[in-house]
Design a protein around this motif. Structure first.
Motif, short mmCIF file in Angstrom:
data_model
loop_
_atom_site.label_atom_id
_atom_site.label_comp_id
_atom_site.label_asym_id
_atom_site.label_seq_id
_atom_site.Cartn_x
_atom_site.Cartn_y
_atom_site.Cartn_z
N GLU A 106 0.78 -1.29 -0.09
CA GLU A 106 -0.13 0.10 0.04
C GLU A 106 0.67 1.17 -0.22
O GLU A 106 1.76 1.31 0.86
CB GLU A 106 -1.10 0.15 1.00
N THR A 149 0.63 5.86 -1.16
CA THR A 149 -0.31 7.12 -1.06
C THR A 149 0.02 7.96 -2.16
O THR A 149 1.22 8.19 -2.33
CB THR A 149 -0.14 7.57 0.58
N THR A 157 -5.04 9.68 -2.07
CA THR A 157 -5.48 8.31 -2.19
C THR A 157 -4.68 7.05 -1.85
O THR A 157 -3.41 7.15 -2.35
CB THR A 157 -6.03 8.14 -3.69
N LYS A 158 -5.28 6.15 -1.19
CA LYS A 158 -4.28 5.03 -0.80
C LYS A 158 -4.61 3.73 -1.89
O LYS A 158 -5.69 3.94 -2.58
CB LYS A 158 -4.61 4.37 0.39
#
Length: 61
Positions: free
Chosen positions: A3, A5, A10-11
């Protein structure tokens, strides 16, 4: 998947196996083997650590 950013906050999840290059210019740009590029908030070192952690998790199972 790791993950990160995007610059807009927005991730997203990305496949670390497709990462070709990570560079700071000064923004961190992740280039993929597909030709796509994204700008992320994480530093180059943070992306590296995420990939290392991801790979450790895979091989630990």
């Amino acid at each position: 998947m790791i993950e990160v950013t995007k610059i807009n906050g927005t991730k997203i999840l990305i496949n670390p196996d497709l990462i070709e290059l990570v560079e700071e210019t000064p923004d961190t740009v992740v280039s993929f083997t597909t030709g796509r590029k994204i700008i992320v908030k994480e530093s180059r070192q943070e992306v590296k650590n995420l990939v290392k952690s991801y790979r450790k998790d895979i091989f630990a199972d």
